[in-house]
Design an enzyme around this catalytic site. Structure first.
Site, mmCIF file in Angstrom:
data_model
loop_
_atom_site.group_PDB
_atom_site.id
_atom_site.type_symbol
_atom_site.label_atom_id
_atom_site.label_comp_id
_atom_site.label_asym_id
_atom_site.label_seq_id
_atom_site.Cartn_x
_atom_site.Cartn_y
_atom_site.Cartn_z
ATOM 1 N N CYS A 1 -9.998 11.688 24.073
ATOM 2 C CA CYS A 1 -10.890 12.477 23.219
ATOM 3 C C CYS A 1 -12.176 12.732 23.990
ATOM 4 O O CYS A 1 -12.918 11.801 24.289
ATOM 5 C CB CYS A 1 -11.181 11.711 21.928
ATOM 6 S SG CYS A 1 -12.558 12.399 21.000
ATOM 7 N N CYS B 1 -15.096 19.223 18.804
ATOM 8 C CA CYS B 1 -13.887 20.055 18.834
ATOM 9 C C CYS B 1 -12.925 19.656 17.724
ATOM 10 O O CYS B 1 -11.914 20.299 17.536
ATOM 11 C CB CYS B 1 -13.221 20.023 20.203
ATOM 12 S SG CYS B 1 -12.193 18.596 20.488
ATOM 13 N N ILE C 1 -13.926 0.018 -9.803
ATOM 14 C CA ILE C 1 -14.847 -0.376 -8.734
ATOM 15 C C ILE C 1 -15.388 0.884 -8.058
ATOM 16 O O ILE C 1 -14.923 1.308 -7.008
ATOM 17 C CB ILE C 1 -14.157 -1.305 -7.711
ATOM 18 C CG1 ILE C 1 -13.419 -2.445 -8.410
ATOM 19 C CG2 ILE C 1 -15.206 -1.861 -6.734
ATOM 20 C CD1 ILE C 1 -14.280 -3.356 -9.253
ATOM 21 N N GLU C 2 -16.362 1.476 -8.706
ATOM 22 C CA GLU C 2 -17.034 2.608 -8.069
ATOM 23 C C GLU C 2 -18.281 2.073 -7.375
ATOM 24 O O GLU C 2 -18.517 0.868 -7.358
ATOM 25 C CB GLU C 2 -17.375 3.668 -9.114
ATOM 26 C CG GLU C 2 -18.258 3.158 -10.226
ATOM 27 C CD GLU C 2 -18.614 4.249 -11.225
ATOM 28 O OE1 GLU C 2 -18.491 5.431 -10.899
ATOM 29 O OE2 GLU C 2 -19.009 3.897 -12.340
ATOM 30 N N LYS D 1 -25.876 8.482 -8.290
ATOM 31 C CA LYS D 1 -27.057 8.140 -7.513
ATOM 32 C C LYS D 1 -27.650 9.356 -6.822
ATOM 33 O O LYS D 1 -28.674 9.261 -6.165
ATOM 34 C CB LYS D 1 -26.710 7.071 -6.488
ATOM 35 C CG LYS D 1 -26.353 5.750 -7.125
ATOM 36 C CD LYS D 1 -26.312 4.642 -6.092
ATOM 37 C CE LYS D 1 -25.758 3.365 -6.675
ATOM 38 N NZ LYS D 1 -24.313 3.466 -7.017
ATOM 39 N N HIS E 1 -25.387 -1.289 -0.515
ATOM 40 C CA HIS E 1 -26.539 -1.127 -1.403
ATOM 41 C C HIS E 1 -27.300 -2.435 -1.593
ATOM 42 O O HIS E 1 -26.698 -3.499 -1.647
ATOM 43 C CB HIS E 1 -26.077 -0.624 -2.773
ATOM 44 C CG HIS E 1 -25.494 0.745 -2.739
ATOM 45 N ND1 HIS E 1 -24.190 0.982 -2.384
ATOM 46 C CD2 HIS E 1 -26.041 1.957 -2.987
ATOM 47 C CE1 HIS E 1 -23.948 2.280 -2.438
ATOM 48 N NE2 HIS E 1 -25.064 2.905 -2.788
ATOM 49 N N GLU F 1 0.855 -1.183 0.000
ATOM 50 C CA GLU F 1 0.000 0.000 0.000
ATOM 51 C C GLU F 1 0.892 1.235 0.000
ATOM 52 O O GLU F 1 1.813 1.334 0.796
ATOM 53 C CB GLU F 1 -0.904 -0.025 1.253
ATOM 54 C CG GLU F 1 -1.630 1.278 1.564
ATOM 55 C CD GLU F 1 -2.507 1.779 0.417
ATOM 56 O OE1 GLU F 1 -3.304 0.983 -0.110
ATOM 57 O OE2 GLU F 1 -2.368 2.963 0.042
#
Lengths: 123, 426, 498
Positions: free
Chosen positions: C412, C449, C347-348, C252, C51, C33
């Site tokens: 956090c 924040c 690949i959308e 879409k 979907h 990657e």
């Protein structure tokens, strides 16, 4: 006669001052709510000064910096000289609030004092 | 420290509002007072506010933030206030059970007789002003940068653009300049300064840092780290003026675009919130809509001076102690409404007989600046009750109107009070 | 020389699902990657929808894999601990002119084999969803639609693959193939050469560039289509449904949808761009997102926005493999046995929903090409999700903190993410080494924040655990540093400012 506008830095109210000057002497101040305004105007015309706050390095404390302040207003046009000097300063914990870090700094009759206390951290 | 199961007063937050509340609660007779603080040390944001200007109003001494905080911390400790540090409150129930988690004390449930909210405020972020562009590192709120530079000891950039002329933004402009960074520009979308004029003088003017009113950031450039910002002038409706775009090379964008009360806890317990300022409604004791829950400081609305936060803390602490010790008070409230050119007023309510005990300080912000003499007026349905002359009013500077005790009778028979800015001579 | 049976290029959701599927077999596997973390491209910035499958044109590979993929998510999410909810989704027709569009989708859905479709009349939908635009005319409800945490959808299968023996290298970018004659035998990267029998190209936006290096499909190109989004503060504005508009030819359309984290998001718009790295938001784009979303839910107020982002869809120009269909944006998935290359490209959307079916499809392509895939005896399909303090009851929190006090410290404040959770992610099978890596895993810094409070603490934890100087900690690798120098070390500032 010269007329100048200042914002008084004497306190958080920040009065808008109108200052009348003749031959480098303040002859009248308008817009001030108290006497600090007059004193501020005189000094601002003669030799502007500011309270300076910054930090110096500290060893063996919870955090790496000790905040410090000038205990009196300091000549404005020498601020960077002061800052440069303070960059080279390193102190060691423990330090108490208001401890003098540098006395009579740069011969200005102003002391650099600690803005807080740091206890010594083990290690 | 051994935690108790029950405290008279639990104060959430140890900034100036929380410290003052805890001290006053103790002085007024509360036996056990616990302050819970998220940070490793008490003091709140004062610890990173190493600039001076604190204490002039109340103590007639000009102190840096950490010194101001330390004075109160020492007093609180000497009075026997307990501190629970590096600990965070997750939840409060209307019955005042406080759930708090900590690495050092574990997960605890503490019962409070009275609670003071003193969580302060948080800074508005990029999302709230919806600045388009990339999302690189190098976009910080001014307060985060202040913490990094002053406490953690790191510079988050070398070349800055600062958006917003609030006090933190201007103070950071000076701070960064002193630490060897270059502040290219301070931008303000409004046609006027939003912070104090004195900060404009000593933070920007003194260091020749240009301020541009009616300007904002149009776009942030740089995929990984900020590389530049595109700025633009805006018209009266805050719409960009075409052709006024300018690209400024910078590696960091600081945002000083306002503070918002930190009210998640208040909201979750069900305290009523004033939609104008997003803080809880309070009465003259700083009591919220839930009896026994008080609020002090920026969690109520954004103060411009810490001294006034301290004062609000004293009032809240006194109220909390009174409540914890089960003293009875009047229940009928008179609302105070914002009239002409008043953006908001705190408190929003006073108890009917409140003036019996002491004068009441109303804190207000105006919507629009007026650079001439004006009256600040307090009225009820029928009459002018009291007024005060101001030489000017500015949104950046809070207006204070103290209702004198001599107006007791008129206030007592009011159903609603109104505050407004009126023409001088009118 | 390091040699593997398979090298997968790209740690997006497609690469991740294939890696996990391959790790069932006795093969050696490397995933490379180019970014500093997994799920940094298209897989990370989308609408996070699983979907139902009524949208793709019947007969396309997209339609087939969408419907198949959708059905795989329950088991997958269960085994891998991925936050997933089968919420169902709606298509909302506004005005008479959109009635046909809704009915068309229903028909397509039936043809594609989607179960659980239902048409809702104006009154029915308005009773159910009272916040909708009163001009709604007709709606389609698909009970099999769902939402997922898109980041966990990528991380979890990759972690599972790693636990089953796969290797992953981050910040390792593909530069070229290594050939032996006409056969690919490995890849050149910025981190050196790696050898393998097979290379699987799952490079997302760059999958065209990768296959062109092998001189195949030279007519195939990816044109990024940018989609922009607003995210809302869940305390101020929150809807619980997944709402699509009636789609246009290009996309879409702009949705209003909930996420597994409870934040409502609106978007995406759709415009073609050239730069595959341009994930910037534009003023015009954001305006169109707002206007589009208000068409469905008129009460949306930008005052409650908590963040914005943009993602790029990897839109390809592949013809559908079905010769009867004239469609030029289908998935391109094929195997080139002589070359030793498998391509998965274009690949959308609905790529996320399809991804587990894409992985199965690829496995079948390999099997059909007589690649020996022998099932591992000790394959463990389970990857447990790590504990999330905010999801626990008070009793569970108490126990957790007793056992490990670092779970008692909140780092956090908005999302209540603890030090313990952060440490666990830094030392996970695929370690989080940047701020954003932690953010996407724990959801820290995503609240009101936006990291203003947690940032100094997170930098401190990362630098301590990774043994790096705080100035070396980045937001997302590359040059995305947070800190430039120590406050007092002014000699490191740009010289001319002194």
């Amino acid at each position: 006669m010269e007329k100048k506008n200042f914002t008084c830095l004497g306190c958080p109210v920040g009065c808008s001052l109108t200052v009348f000057i003749e031959e480098k002497e303040v002859i009248k101040v308008e817009g001030n709510q108290c006497n600090i305004g007059v004193e501020f105007a005189k000094e601002e015309v003669k030799e502007p000064k500011r309270k300076v706050t910054t930090s110096v390095r500290i060893k063996n404390a919870e955090y790496p910096l000790l905040p410090v302040y000038t205990d009196k207003p300091f000549p404005k046009d020498r601020i960077f000289e002061l800052i440069k000097l303070l960059r080279s300063v390193e102190v060691e914990a423990p330090v108490k609030v208001d401890d003098i870090i540098i006395e009579n700094v740069l011969n200005t009759q102003v002391n650099i004092r600690a803005s807080r206390t740091f206890v010594r951290k083990n290690g | 420290m051994q935690l108790k199961d029950i405290y008279d007063v639990v104060v959430i937050g140890s900034g100036p509002g929380g410290l003052a509340s805890a001290i006053q609660a103790k002085k007024e007779g509360a036996e056990s007072v616990l302050v819970i603080e998220r940070d490793k040390e008490p003091g709140g944001i004062l610890n990173q506010c190493i600039h001076n200007g604190f204490g002039v109003e109340i103590f007639k001494e000009d102190m840096p933030g950490p010194k101001y905080a330390e004075m109160f911390i020492k007093e609180a400790e000497s009075l026997g206030v307990e501190f629970m540090l590096d600990s965070m409150v997750l939840e409060i129930t209307p019955q005042k059970k406080v759930y708090v988690t900590s690495k050092w004390y574990g997960f605890n449930e503490i019962q409070a007789r009275a609670v003071v909210f003193a969580m302060g405020a948080r800074e508005r972020t990029r999302a709230q002003i919806r600045t388009p562009g990339f999302r690189p590192s190098g976009v910080y709120t001014a307060g985060t940068a202040q913490r990094l530079v002053n406490i953690e000891g790191f510079m988050p950039g070398n070349r800055f653009v600062i958006l917003g002329s609030g006090d933190i933004g201007m103070i950071m402009a000076r701070r960064l300049t002193l630490e060897g960074a270059k502040v290219e520009r301070v931008l303000e979308i409004m046609p006027f300064l939003t912070g104090l004029t004195r900060n404009y003088v000593q933070c920007l003017q003194d260091f020749n840092i240009p301020l541009q009113l009616k300007h904002t950031v149009k776009r942030i450039l740089g995929k990984n780290r900020v590389e530049a910002v595109e700025i633009v002038e805006v018209d009266e409706n805050f719409k960009p003026v075409k052709g006024s775009e300018e690209i400024i090379t910078a590696d960091t964008l600081l945002l000083s675009v306002g503070l918002v009360p930190e009210i998640e806890l208040a909201r979750s317990v069900g305290v009523a919130i004033d939609p104008t300022i997003l803080g809880p409604y309070v009465d003259e004791e700083m009591q919220t809509s839930i009896p026994g829950i008080f609020a002090a400081g920026n969690v109520v609305h954004i103060f411009d001076l810490v001294d006034w936060v301290t004062e609000a803390g004293f009032i809240a602490g006194k109220g909390a102690s009174r409540y914890a010790l089960k003293e009875k008070t009047e229940k009928v409230l008179i609302p105070i409404k914002s009239g002409n050119n008043i953006h908001h007023v705190v408190p929003q309510f006073i108890k009917k007989d409140a003036l019996e005990k002491a004068p009441i300080k109303l804190m207000m912000r105006v919507s629009k600046p007026i650079e001439e003499k004006v009256w600040i007026e307090l009225r009820n349905e029928n009459n002018l009750i009291f007024r005060k002359l101001e030489r000017y009013v500015r949104p950046g500077e809070m207006v204070v109107l103290t209702i004198p005790q001599k107006t007791y009778d008129e206030v007592f028979k009011s159903n609603t009070l109104y505050v407004s800015v009126e023409k001088f001579g009118g | 020389m390091e040699k593997f049976d398979f090298i997968i290029i790209g740690a997006g959701v497609v690469g991740a699902m294939i890696a996990r599927s391959l790790s069932r077999y006795e093969v050696s596997l490397l995933v490379i990657e180019k970014e500093s973390d997994v799920c940094m491209g298209t897989s990370s910035a989308n609408t996070s929808i699983i979907h139902a499958g009524y949208d793709p044109l019947p007969g396309t590979l997209k339609a087939e894999l969408n419907v198949k993929g959708n059905k795989l998510w329950d088991t997958l999410a269960f085994e891998l601990g991925i936050p997933f909810k089968r919420t169902g989704d709606y298509v909302i027709g506004i005005g008479k002119e959109e009635i046909d569009g809704v009915e068309e989708l229903y028909k397509r859905g039936v043809e594609n084999g989607v179960n659980g479709l239902e048409i809702l009349k104006k009154e029915e939908i308005l009773t159910k969803l009272q916040y909708l635009n009163r001009e709604v005319s007709l709606a389609l409800f698909a009970s099999s639609g769902g939402i997922v945490d898109p980041f966990q959808a990528t991380l979890a299968p990759l972690e599972n693959a790693v636990l089953n023996g796969a290797k992953i290298l981050l910040e390792t970018s593909f530069e070229d193939f290594i050939f032996n004659g006409k056969r690919i035998i490995g890849v050149k990267t910025n981190k050196g050469d790696f050898y393998s029998d097979w290379v699987i190209n799952a490079a997302g936006l760059y999958s065209d560039k990768v296959m062109h290096k092998a001189h195949v499909h030279e007519e195939f190109t990816i044109t990024p289509r940018k989609g922009e989004y607003y995210i809302f503060d869940r305390n101020d504005f929150s809807i619980k449904e997944v709402l699509f508009p009636v789609p246009t030819k290009a996309s879409k359309g702009i949705m209003v949808t909930t996420t597994v984290h409870g934040n409502t998001i609106i978007g995406p718009n759709s415009h073609e761009i050239e730069d595959k790295e341009d994930t910037s938001n534009t003023e015009e784009g954001l305006t169109s997102v707002y206007e589009g979303a208000r068409k469905l839910v008129p009460t949306i107020n930008l005052k409650h926005v908590i963040a914005m982002f943009a993602g790029l869809r990897a839109t390809g120009n592949a013809r559908s493999p079905n010769p009867n269909i004239d469609y030029n944006h289908d998935y391109l998935i094929d195997i080139l046995p002589n070359l030793g290359l498998v391509n998965i490209a274009g690949i959308e959307s609905p790529g996320l929903a399809s991804s587990p079916a894409i992985a199965e499809y690829v496995i079948n392509l390999l099997k059909d090409a007589n690649v020996k895939l022998k099932e591992k005896k000790d394959f463990n399909p389970v990857r447990k999700p790590r504990v999330r303090f905010r999801d626990l009851s008070n009793d569970e929190r108490k126990k957790l903190v007793e056992n490990n006090p670092s779970y008692g410290r909140i780092i956090c404040r908005c999302e209540n993410v603890t030090e313990g959770e952060i440490l666990a992610e830094i030392h996970a099978p695929i370690p989080a080494k940047t701020y954003d890596a932690l953010k996407r895993r724990t959801w820290l810094g995503t609240g009101r924040c936006q990291g203003a409070f947690d940032l100094p603490r997170v930098i401190e934890l990362l630098s301590k655990e990774l043994n790096l100087d705080p100035t070396e900690i980045t937001k997302r690798g590359n040059n995305s540093k947070f800190l430039f120098r120590k406050t007092k070390e002014v000699q490191n500032a740009v010289k001319r400012y002194l």
